[in-house]
Design an enzyme around this catalytic site. Structure first.
Site, short mmCIF file in Angstrom:
data_model
loop_
_atom_site.label_atom_id
_atom_site.label_comp_id
_atom_site.label_asym_id
_atom_site.label_seq_id
_atom_site.Cartn_x
_atom_site.Cartn_y
_atom_site.Cartn_z
CB SER A 198 -0.96 -0.01 1.19
OG SER A 198 -0.26 -0.19 2.39
N GLY A 237 -0.02 4.56 -0.10
CA GLY A 237 -0.76 5.79 0.20
C GLY A 237 -1.56 6.24 -1.02
N GLY A 263 -1.85 4.32 -4.28
CA GLY A 263 -2.63 3.10 -4.36
C GLY A 263 -1.86 1.84 -4.01
N GLY A 321 -5.70 0.79 5.71
CA GLY A 321 -5.00 -0.45 5.34
C GLY A 321 -5.76 -1.68 5.82
CG ASP A 322 -6.33 -1.99 9.83
OD1 ASP A 322 -5.21 -2.44 9.52
OD2 ASP A 322 -6.51 -1.19 10.78
#
Ligand code: F1X
Length: 331
Positions: free
Chosen positions: A224, A226, A229, A255-256
């Site tokens: 990831s 930020g 993408g 992110g989760d």
């Protein structure tokens, strides 16, 4: 796939996540907090919350202790999340996130209580009991003081023995050791990638990590990056997925939400471009909701319609490893 079974999320260092919402933060000054939210958190808890919101049964496992641990348990119950938490003597930590009106978030994560070997053995015992009923496992977040670096590696080996697909989302030495145990998917962010490989160029870092993961019997690196993408290196190819516009809000927990989407895609056997598009859209929906672990469905719908996913070439001067390794039934 085991019908009627659940996703098991393991959070070795859960927290009571406290979020302060302010219009503007005055550093070195005194601030009046506009709104405070306190809820059960830690990465695996957030993943379970998002899975539950998507209608997928999830169980939360981790050590909980003291009054803060009680508060976490109460919040899990009131959110309708199944908790298989194991009681420990140390006080569960708090994290504090300060979010301003522009969507700038600053996170303060306490280290967490010391967890003894005996206490952790209790968590592993419960993990072993739950594994046969699990469709997938997500191992998420930092380790509390007292647990060895190979903590996740041991859980990954147990899941692999049980034939249950496993995703790892952590950092530092626990990440290094975990990768060597060959989880199906790892989801580092840009800092974790750099730290794990010594490469500052994300594609080269992803290639280096993917080669290491494949060597260990794992499959996919989903990084990831930020606003840039996701960049994914899988046994079936490389893809980048991103939104063509920025989302403002609270990025804690984005992110989760992506992890929850990746697990859902893994279970459904969806093609990778589809899984990545879902992960980007659910991450965006998490940014747009004020607290970590929540999603905003309107943002999801708009984002899903706009996600750009494209195949990309791996960097020319690195291989991503031999894709002819033994394939896993869930990949
Ligand atoms: O200290 P860790 O375990 O790395 O991260 C903990 C944490 O900041 O991550 C979540 C957001 O991803 C928060 O809910 C949570 O408290």
């Amino acid at each position: 796939m085991r019908d009627g079974a659940m996703i098991l999320t393991v959070t070795p260092n859960p927290a009571l996540d406290v979020t302060y919402h302010l219009d503007e933060v005055v550093w070195n000054g005194s601030n009046r907090v506009g709104r405070v939210a306190a809820r059960a958190g830690g990465k695996g808890v957030n993943v379970a919350r998002v899975l539950a919101a998507l209608g997928i049964s999830a169980t939360v496992l981790g050590p909980l202790g003291g009054r803060t641990g009680d508060a976490v348990r109460e919040d899990l119950a009131s959110a309708g999340l199944r908790d298989a938490a194991v009681g420990v003597a140390g006080e569960t930590r708090r994290t504090t996130t300060v979010v301003d009106a522009a969507g700038e978030a600053t996170v303060f994560n306490e280290a967490g209580p010391r967890v003894t070997a005996d206490e952790w053995a209790g968590v592993v015992r419960t993990y072993r009991e739950l594994l046969p009923g699990a469709r997938a496992v997500a191992l998420c977040g930092s380790l509390p003081p007292g647990l060895p670096d190979d903590t996740y590696a041991t859980l990954i080996a147990l899941a692999r023995d049980a034939g249950v697909p496993v995703l790892l989302d952590t950092s530092g030495p626990a990440f290094h050791a975990g990768v060597a145990a060959g989880p199906d998917i790892v989801k580092p962010n840009a800092d974790e990638l750099r730290e794990a490989t010594g490469e500052s160029d994300p594609p080269r870092a992803v290639a280096a990590l993917a080669a290491r993961l494949r060597e260990a019997g794992g499959d996919a690196v989903v990084a990831s990056l930020g606003p840039q993408g996701l960049l994914a290196a899988t046994g079936g190819g490389w893809w980048r997925a991103r939104l063509p516009y920025a989302i403002t809000g609270n990025p804690t927990g984005a992110g989760d939400a992506g992890v929850a989407a990746l697990i859902t895609g893994l279970l459904g056997g969806r093609p990778w471009p589809d899984r990545l598009a879902e992960a980007v859209a659910w991450s965006a929906s998490a940014v747009a909701s004020p607290e970590a672990g929540d999603i905003d469905r309107t943002t999801y719908v708009t984002a899903r319609a706009h996600v750009i996913v494209g195949a990309v070439e791996p960097p020319p001067d690195r291989t991503i490893g031999d894709t002819a390794h033994a394939t896993h039934p869930h990949r």
